[in-house]
Design a protein around this motif. Structure first.
Motif, mmCIF file in Angstrom:
data_model
loop_
_atom_site.group_PDB
_atom_site.id
_atom_site.type_symbol
_atom_site.label_atom_id
_atom_site.label_comp_id
_atom_site.label_asym_id
_atom_site.label_seq_id
_atom_site.Cartn_x
_atom_site.Cartn_y
_atom_site.Cartn_z
ATOM 1 N N HIS A 96 42.781 31.539 47.750
ATOM 2 C CA HIS A 96 42.508 32.679 46.892
ATOM 3 C C HIS A 96 42.263 32.237 45.461
ATOM 4 O O HIS A 96 42.543 31.104 45.082
ATOM 5 C CB HIS A 96 43.637 33.696 46.967
ATOM 6 C CG HIS A 96 44.963 33.138 46.610
ATOM 7 N ND1 HIS A 96 45.851 32.685 47.539
ATOM 8 C CD2 HIS A 96 45.546 32.921 45.413
ATOM 9 C CE1 HIS A 96 46.926 32.236 46.935
ATOM 10 N NE2 HIS A 96 46.769 32.351 45.637
ATOM 11 N N LEU A 97 41.773 33.171 44.684
ATOM 12 C CA LEU A 97 41.215 32.851 43.372
ATOM 13 C C LEU A 97 42.164 33.150 42.215
ATOM 14 O O LEU A 97 42.706 34.230 42.118
ATOM 15 C CB LEU A 97 39.951 33.684 43.143
ATOM 16 C CG LEU A 97 38.629 33.104 43.592
ATOM 17 C CD1 LEU A 97 37.505 34.052 43.241
ATOM 18 C CD2 LEU A 97 38.415 31.758 42.942
ATOM 19 N N ILE A 98 42.266 32.169 41.327
ATOM 20 C CA ILE A 98 42.831 32.420 40.006
ATOM 21 C C ILE A 98 41.672 32.312 39.045
ATOM 22 O O ILE A 98 40.836 31.424 39.174
ATOM 23 C CB ILE A 98 43.897 31.387 39.648
ATOM 24 C CG1 ILE A 98 45.102 31.585 40.527
ATOM 25 C CG2 ILE A 98 44.280 31.520 38.186
ATOM 26 C CD1 ILE A 98 46.215 30.639 40.178
ATOM 27 N N PHE A 99 41.680 33.182 38.075
ATOM 28 C CA PHE A 99 40.437 33.417 37.410
ATOM 29 C C PHE A 99 40.588 33.300 35.897
ATOM 30 O O PHE A 99 41.592 33.730 35.330
ATOM 31 C CB PHE A 99 39.996 34.817 37.866
ATOM 32 C CG PHE A 99 39.101 35.523 36.946
ATOM 33 C CD1 PHE A 99 37.741 35.290 36.993
ATOM 34 C CD2 PHE A 99 39.608 36.402 36.019
ATOM 35 C CE1 PHE A 99 36.903 35.947 36.130
ATOM 36 C CE2 PHE A 99 38.772 37.059 35.160
ATOM 37 C CZ PHE A 99 37.418 36.824 35.214
ATOM 38 N N GLY A 100 39.622 32.653 35.250
ATOM 39 C CA GLY A 100 39.680 32.514 33.798
ATOM 40 C C GLY A 100 38.338 32.609 33.103
ATOM 41 O O GLY A 100 37.396 31.907 33.464
ATOM 42 N N LEU B 205 45.599 36.060 36.226
ATOM 43 C CA LEU B 205 45.133 36.962 37.270
ATOM 44 C C LEU B 205 44.876 36.285 38.604
ATOM 45 O O LEU B 205 44.186 35.267 38.669
ATOM 46 C CB LEU B 205 43.821 37.601 36.837
ATOM 47 C CG LEU B 205 43.891 38.896 36.058
ATOM 48 C CD1 LEU B 205 42.489 39.391 35.760
ATOM 49 C CD2 LEU B 205 44.659 39.936 36.851
ATOM 50 N N ILE B 206 45.398 36.879 39.649
ATOM 51 C CA ILE B 206 44.952 36.562 41.002
ATOM 52 C C ILE B 206 44.189 37.781 41.468
ATOM 53 O O ILE B 206 44.599 38.908 41.224
ATOM 54 C CB ILE B 206 46.132 36.308 41.938
ATOM 55 C CG1 ILE B 206 46.815 35.023 41.540
ATOM 56 C CG2 ILE B 206 45.661 36.225 43.373
ATOM 57 C CD1 ILE B 206 47.947 34.678 42.465
ATOM 58 N N PHE B 207 43.123 37.518 42.164
ATOM 59 C CA PHE B 207 42.132 38.551 42.254
ATOM 60 C C PHE B 207 41.740 38.818 43.705
ATOM 61 O O PHE B 207 41.623 37.894 44.508
ATOM 62 C CB PHE B 207 40.958 38.075 41.378
ATOM 63 C CG PHE B 207 39.655 38.623 41.740
ATOM 64 C CD1 PHE B 207 39.276 39.861 41.238
ATOM 65 C CD2 PHE B 207 38.812 37.930 42.575
ATOM 66 C CE1 PHE B 207 38.055 40.376 41.583
ATOM 67 C CE2 PHE B 207 37.596 38.444 42.913
ATOM 68 C CZ PHE B 207 37.211 39.673 42.415
ATOM 69 N N ILE C 14 49.681 37.929 38.030
ATOM 70 C CA ILE C 14 49.446 39.354 38.213
ATOM 71 C C ILE C 14 48.310 39.515 39.225
ATOM 72 O O ILE C 14 47.271 38.867 39.104
ATOM 73 C CB ILE C 14 49.005 40.020 36.894
ATOM 74 C CG1 ILE C 14 50.035 39.793 35.792
ATOM 75 C CG2 ILE C 14 48.748 41.515 37.109
ATOM 76 C CD1 ILE C 14 51.273 40.616 35.897
ATOM 77 N N GLY C 15 48.544 40.359 40.198
ATOM 78 C CA GLY C 15 47.498 40.628 41.178
ATOM 79 C C GLY C 15 46.582 41.740 40.713
ATOM 80 O O GLY C 15 47.036 42.720 40.140
ATOM 81 N N LEU C 16 45.300 41.550 40.935
ATOM 82 C CA LEU C 16 44.351 42.598 40.602
ATOM 83 C C LEU C 16 43.593 42.999 41.861
ATOM 84 O O LEU C 16 42.904 42.173 42.463
ATOM 85 C CB LEU C 16 43.375 42.109 39.538
ATOM 86 C CG LEU C 16 42.257 43.098 39.182
ATOM 87 C CD1 LEU C 16 42.830 44.380 38.618
ATOM 88 C CD2 LEU C 16 41.291 42.476 38.181
ATOM 89 N N VAL C 17 43.741 44.236 42.245
ATOM 90 C CA VAL C 17 43.127 44.722 43.477
ATOM 91 C C VAL C 17 42.016 45.696 43.134
ATOM 92 O O VAL C 17 42.273 46.774 42.593
ATOM 93 C CB VAL C 17 44.168 45.438 44.360
ATOM 94 C CG1 VAL C 17 43.564 45.829 45.694
ATOM 95 C CG2 VAL C 17 45.389 44.565 44.565
ATOM 96 N N ILE C 18 40.790 45.305 43.419
ATOM 97 C CA ILE C 18 39.660 46.193 43.151
ATOM 98 C C ILE C 18 38.759 46.250 44.375
ATOM 99 O O ILE C 18 38.831 45.381 45.240
ATOM 100 C CB ILE C 18 38.828 45.731 41.941
ATOM 101 C CG1 ILE C 18 38.294 44.318 42.177
ATOM 102 C CG2 ILE C 18 39.646 45.784 40.667
ATOM 103 C CD1 ILE C 18 37.405 43.841 41.055
#
Lengths: 330, 330
Positions: free
Chosen positions: A89-93, B90-92, B60-64
């Motif tokens: 899964h993705l960690i994003f920057g 963010l984990i996305f 922090i999880g971001l669910v979209i």
DNA sequence: ATTTATTTTGTAACCGTATACATTAGCATG
DNA sequence: CATGCTAATGTATACGGTTACAAAATAAAT
């Protein structure tokens, strides 16, 4: 709730729980019993423990300039879906083109011990701080570069041949009879800008059209506002076409032409680069250069292969040839 | 490289390294010496260890639903920047409106022991599986809902009053003399659709304009293609305005009108909802409803306050009132 | 110089999981 | 029924940090 709690409830040891959770050999009847308890308790093992023990995570870092730039969301989606299928899964920057921001992001990902990083930025090539950082980090994790060509090939790079792309689209304009073609590249400092300029020049040369430095603008950012600004200048100079370094610039030029009452493509042709979704909705729809979608998937595939040790050896650069998409603006 | 390695090099114990890394009291001279070694070795402590010990992460999880939907990138950017400033990242996860995908994503975030989750989807309200999941998870971490109103208020919700928004824009159309106003909502199953329809109806009623069910379409998805499809149908019926549930639908309607040679806004007015960037670039530029940007920041702020224990007590719903943005399409 | 207070450092346990190794249970064989 | 073999399970340790507590070093006070 830990595996010990589950173990207690099931009347077995924590090792058995772990084996149930993974691939270990467990007697079918106990396995079933344990699974039932896990289900009932809604237990999911803590990744921190797993990662710590295995010294390897399932996290992938994604470094991009700005998610709100319409070039990236589609890419991010493809990456997300691909990685999810493979259990990552993705960690994003976001880095916003700032070396310091990119350093922050890379440091964060370093601490998180991501298994790999996908870098879609192209900052700090000449900077002394970012490239050494990549080099160091690449000893502990897999890294790929996505998008623009790089000076030094320290990791696998999946890049689009923007020289070829610009060459193709400029040639197309020449074929339609344009001779006084303006060119809006982005900021001088990016390697890609140089590339694109070369493609433009090669096409001109091939047709024996004189290169006019006044028609070329290598400044500012790759956004709509600069497209409007430079577009106005070039249109006032009376060019019969404007080749843009990306679609946002091209949209800006279209907006500028609209204001000046210049008709596109009849009076002036405009072309973009990237083929973002927006380009197909704008009026007139944008003629542009599309980078093959495969570039992203190939990159992800390669990254996973590296991470899981199926691919080894020297870093490669894979060059993708873009195609032109002809719509209304040229 | 671990704190033990650093400790050995510095001739101190691992505890001292940890204290240097955090805020512990260390003699300035040793602190300096240790920091120099850490710097030289490019050491960053492993988050897994930290998280495991602290039983709390900085994720922090971001669910979209879908990052490639142009509504989200800007939101994601704001969230990213806010969280970064507060030391979180963010984990996305994309869910594509699928309950099963959303479950996957939530499970992943559960294992990762994220400190909090921002949910911008609105699936599974009537489903038996997702809401219980939220409820369970909210016992171990902070969760906020962003965007649409929910049936049950189990966590803090930052929502836009879409009823009010639709009411406002419908009223605006009525003020400009339109009387035969079509309405394209999205899928019936979403609570927001119902909300928006009510706003539309309230405005009509207020002006004593009869509600015509034939003018209302509550089907399909919130995208351009459905905008084209339903737009064509409504335009053929001869409406003098089309109110859309979001901007993408509105863009679709504009495209449909273009094809049918119907002039916007002279023949028919078209309005959207969300105020995505695209709306300002399309021709004619979209008149739409803008949700206040503050909604995202307030949500993030609240989430962090919950996570860090400064906010406690019952979940709240905070309703943001949207404003209409008048451009060319109406 | 001795005692006391304070600062600085070290020791050891613990967080949740995986796994090498040891042990036990189960079963077939002679 | 003892023996050997395999399958199933348990025990104990390690992963990289943090931190309560103990100990040592230093400073202050008498």
């Amino acid at each position: 709730m830990t595996i010990y709690d589950i173990a207690k409830k099931a009347g077995v040891s924590s090792a058995t729980i772990s084996r149930v959770l993974n691939h270990g050999p467990v007697k079918p009847s106990t396995k079933e019993r344990v699974l039932k308890i896990i289900e009932k308790e809604n237990f999911f093992p803590d990744s921190s423990g797993v990662y710590l023990k295995k010294l390897k995570t399932k996290k992938i870092g994604l470094v991009i300039p700005d998610i709100s730039n319409p070039v990236y969301p589609v890419t991010v989606r493809i990456i997300h879906d691909f990685l999810k299928k493979r259990g990552y899964h993705l960690i994003f920057g976001n880095t916003y083109g700032e070396v310091s921001e990119e350093k922050d992001v890379l440091e964060m990902m370093s601490r998180e011990r991501v298994a790999g990083i996908i870098v879609a930025t192209c900052e700090g090539e000449d900077d002394t701080s970012l490239y050494p950082m990549f080099r160091r980090m690449s000893e502990n994790m897999s890294i790929i570069f996505l998008g623009e060509k790089r000076d030094s090939l320290m990791v696998d790079a999946f890049t689009v041949d923007s020289l070829k792309g610009m060459y193709k689209i400029t040639r197309y304009l020449l074929n339609t009879g344009k001779r006084n073609i303006g060119f809006i590249a982005g900021s001088k400092s990016l390697r890609a800008t140089e590339e694109r300029l070369q493609g433009y020049q090669r096409a001109l040369k091939e047709r024996d059209v004189a290169f006019n430095p006044d028609n070329v603008i290598c400044e500012g950012l790759y956004n709509i506002d600069y497209g409007k600004k430079w577009g106005k200048i070039l249109l006032e100079k009376g060019v019969d076409a404007v080749v843009c370094g990306n679609d946002l610039l091209a949209v800006g030029v279209i907006k500028a032409a609209e204001k000046m009452n210049i008709k596109i493509p009849d009076d002036v042709a405009v072309t973009g680069f990237d083929d973002i979704f927006l380009g197909s909705l704008v009026k007139p729809a944008l003629t542009t250069v599309r980078q093959p979608v495969d570039i992203v998937k190939s990159g992800c595939e390669c990254l996973i292969e590296r991470i899981e040790g199926r691919k080894t050896g020297e870093p490669e650069e894979i060059l993708f040839e873009p195609e032109i998409v002809i719509r209304e603006s040229a």
